[in-house]
Design an enzyme around this catalytic site. Sequence first.
Site, short mmCIF file in Angstrom:
data_model
loop_
_atom_site.label_atom_id
_atom_site.label_comp_id
_atom_site.label_asym_id
_atom_site.label_seq_id
_atom_site.Cartn_x
_atom_site.Cartn_y
_atom_site.Cartn_z
N LEU A 15 39.05 25.88 -20.97
CA LEU A 15 38.22 25.97 -19.77
C LEU A 15 36.86 26.59 -20.10
O LEU A 15 35.82 26.15 -19.59
CB LEU A 15 38.94 26.82 -18.71
CG LEU A 15 38.16 27.08 -17.43
CD1 LEU A 15 37.83 25.76 -16.71
CD2 LEU A 15 38.96 27.98 -16.48
N ASP A 45 36.07 41.80 -25.79
CA ASP A 45 37.52 41.89 -25.60
C ASP A 45 37.75 42.42 -24.19
O ASP A 45 37.37 43.56 -23.88
CB ASP A 45 38.08 42.85 -26.66
CG ASP A 45 39.59 43.04 -26.52
OD1 ASP A 45 40.16 42.65 -25.48
OD2 ASP A 45 40.18 43.61 -27.45
N ALA A 69 42.82 34.37 -21.24
CA ALA A 69 44.21 34.57 -20.82
C ALA A 69 45.11 34.50 -22.04
O ALA A 69 44.70 34.03 -23.11
CB ALA A 69 44.63 33.48 -19.82
N TYR A 70 46.33 34.97 -21.85
CA TYR A 70 47.41 34.74 -22.82
C TYR A 70 48.15 33.52 -22.31
O TYR A 70 48.83 33.60 -21.28
CB TYR A 70 48.32 35.97 -22.89
CG TYR A 70 49.39 35.88 -23.94
CD1 TYR A 70 49.26 36.54 -25.16
CD2 TYR A 70 50.54 35.12 -23.73
CE1 TYR A 70 50.24 36.45 -26.14
CE2 TYR A 70 51.52 35.02 -24.71
CZ TYR A 70 51.37 35.70 -25.90
OH TYR A 70 52.34 35.60 -26.87
N THR A 71 47.99 32.37 -22.98
CA THR A 71 48.50 31.11 -22.42
C THR A 71 49.71 30.54 -23.18
O THR A 71 50.15 29.43 -22.85
CB THR A 71 47.38 30.05 -22.38
OG1 THR A 71 46.84 29.92 -23.69
CG2 THR A 71 46.29 30.43 -21.41
N TYR A 134 55.27 34.54 -18.60
CA TYR A 134 53.89 34.11 -18.35
C TYR A 134 53.57 34.14 -16.85
O TYR A 134 52.56 34.70 -16.42
CB TYR A 134 53.70 32.71 -18.93
CG TYR A 134 52.40 32.05 -18.59
CD1 TYR A 134 51.20 32.47 -19.14
CD2 TYR A 134 52.36 30.95 -17.71
CE1 TYR A 134 50.00 31.84 -18.84
CE2 TYR A 134 51.17 30.32 -17.41
CZ TYR A 134 49.99 30.76 -17.96
OH TYR A 134 48.81 30.14 -17.64
N LYS A 138 50.86 36.52 -14.92
CA LYS A 138 49.72 35.93 -14.20
C LYS A 138 49.72 36.39 -12.74
O LYS A 138 48.67 36.65 -12.16
CB LYS A 138 49.77 34.40 -14.28
CG LYS A 138 49.51 33.82 -15.66
CD LYS A 138 48.10 34.04 -16.19
CE LYS A 138 47.04 33.24 -15.47
NZ LYS A 138 45.70 33.42 -16.10
N1 LIG Z 1 46.67 25.62 -20.33
C1 LIG Z 1 47.31 25.29 -19.20
O1 LIG Z 1 48.07 24.28 -19.14
C2 LIG Z 1 47.13 26.13 -17.96
C3 LIG Z 1 47.87 25.79 -16.83
C4 LIG Z 1 47.67 26.57 -15.67
C5 LIG Z 1 46.77 27.62 -15.68
N2 LIG Z 1 46.09 27.92 -16.82
C6 LIG Z 1 45.15 29.03 -16.78
O2 LIG Z 1 43.85 28.50 -16.97
C7 LIG Z 1 43.03 29.47 -17.61
C8 LIG Z 1 42.34 28.83 -18.80
O3 LIG Z 1 43.34 28.37 -19.71
P1 LIG Z 1 42.95 27.73 -21.12
O4 LIG Z 1 43.99 26.69 -21.42
O5 LIG Z 1 41.50 27.36 -21.12
O6 LIG Z 1 43.20 28.97 -22.08
P2 LIG Z 1 42.97 29.06 -23.65
O7 LIG Z 1 42.48 27.74 -24.17
O8 LIG Z 1 44.20 29.66 -24.24
O9 LIG Z 1 41.75 30.08 -23.76
C9 LIG Z 1 41.89 31.44 -23.55
C10 LIG Z 1 40.79 32.12 -24.32
O10 LIG Z 1 40.91 33.55 -24.09
C11 LIG Z 1 40.67 34.18 -25.34
N3 LIG Z 1 41.17 35.54 -25.38
C12 LIG Z 1 42.39 35.97 -25.83
N4 LIG Z 1 42.45 37.31 -25.78
C13 LIG Z 1 41.25 37.75 -25.30
C14 LIG Z 1 40.70 39.03 -25.04
N5 LIG Z 1 41.41 40.15 -25.26
N6 LIG Z 1 39.44 39.11 -24.58
C15 LIG Z 1 38.72 37.99 -24.37
N7 LIG Z 1 39.18 36.74 -24.59
C16 LIG Z 1 40.44 36.62 -25.06
C17 LIG Z 1 41.38 33.28 -26.32
O11 LIG Z 1 41.02 33.58 -27.64
P3 LIG Z 1 42.09 33.33 -28.82
O12 LIG Z 1 42.38 31.87 -28.81
O13 LIG Z 1 41.35 33.80 -30.03
O14 LIG Z 1 43.29 34.17 -28.48
C18 LIG Z 1 40.90 31.90 -25.85
O15 LIG Z 1 39.65 31.57 -26.40
C19 LIG Z 1 43.96 30.63 -17.95
O16 LIG Z 1 43.82 31.62 -16.97
C20 LIG Z 1 45.35 30.04 -17.89
O17 LIG Z 1 46.32 31.01 -17.58
C21 LIG Z 1 46.23 27.19 -17.95
#
Ligand SMILES: NC(=O)c1ccc[n+]([C@@H]2O[C@H](COP(=O)([O-])OP(=O)(O)OC[C@H]3O[C@@H](n4cnc5c(N)ncnc54)[C@H](OP(=O)(O)O)[C@@H]3O)[C@@H](O)[C@H]2O)c1
Length: 297
Positions: A15, A45, A69-71, A134, A138
């Site tokens: 995202l 961070d 997020a922690y995904t 998870y 959340k």
């Molecule tokens: N993916 C799905 O299917 C899904 C479904 C429903 C909702 N969501 C929600 O949608 C949102 C976006 O998801 P996404 O898939 O784009 O997530 P993502 O690709 O996992 O990206 C999360 C980012 O947060 C970073 N991060 C981790 N720890 C951090 C910290 N301490 N400080 C700052 N940044 C940090 C990660 O870095 P690293 O990679 O280095 O850890 C990564 O770049 C999230 O809130 C998720 O819960 C996702």
Amino acid sequence: MDQINILITGANGQLGHEMRNVLSGDRRYNAIFTDVAGDNIVSLDITDEAAVEHLVADQRIAVIVNCAAYTAVDAAEDNEPLAARLNGDAVGILARVAHRHGARMVHVSTDYVFDGQGCIPYTEAMPTNPQSAYGRTKLDGERQLLDTMGDDAVILRTAWLYSPYGKNFVKTMLMLGKDKPALKVVFDQVGSPTCARDLARAIVTVISADEWHGGIYHFSNEGVISWYDFTKAIHRLAGITTCDVQPCHSDEFPAKAHRPAYSVLDKTKYKTTFGVTVPYWLDSLKDTIDQLLTYNP
Ligand SMILES: NC(=O)c1ccc[n+]([C@@H]2O[C@H](COP(=O)([O-])OP(=O)(O)OC[C@H]3O[C@@H](n4cnc5c(N)ncnc54)[C@H](OP(=O)(O)O)[C@@H]3O)[C@@H](O)[C@H]2O)c1
């Protein structure tokens, strides 16, 4: 026109990348893109309250958009404290800092806050009942945010997120479709895919509205399908004809974390509040696959 300073966290994620694309060239905003680590990006961070405080004060941030997020849904079952730190406590940190500085916040949550036992689309008013680590973490993030910021916060709950970036279902099925002659995919879990570009646009819709409308909203693409249907569409759009995709039940693929059987989110509140329509899942999937095939034929 004065630019509005916005802080984007987790800007290296799916995202976060799309927030960069969608905001690129939008002169209404001075966006500061941050992530915990990575090249060419400000390091932030979100579990470090002093660092968040410093950046928000220094850059006079008006809106925080939390894409961090922690995904890792299955890994969270074994690492709930770690997931809770990021999905719960860090959201509380962002909320406290935003509140202290009179900023607003847009945060992203998930369909996993529900138990997935429903059979009609989930509205924002329906009771939550997470069945996984998870989902619990959340939901805790949502509560910490609303407790601190109330109507100064917007939460967009989404589901089945994909993009050309990072790891996601679409990219996995493209890879498996090219490598394997046959594949089984569950047909008894249904939901609505969400193209991360569309979600990023929805976030811009929220922050650029004439009036701020705080609260929880549901957002995904339009339409309802199973993971099996999704896979068939991914392969068809990518021209993959060599993989025989067959439907199967969830119990053939036991996973650590409980997966919701029914994940459909009702988007009526988002659409009526902001006066917008939402793209159909197949149209957005086609755009993403075209993009992926252009760069990686
Ligand atoms: N993916 C799905 O299917 C899904 C479904 C429903 C909702 N969501 C929600 O949608 C949102 C976006 O998801 P996404 O898939 O784009 O997530 P993502 O690709 O996992 O990206 C999360 C980012 O947060 C970073 N991060 C981790 N720890 C951090 C910290 N301490 N400080 C700052 N940044 C940090 C990660 O870095 P690293 O990679 O280095 O850890 C990564 O770049 C999230 O809130 C998720 O819960 C996702």
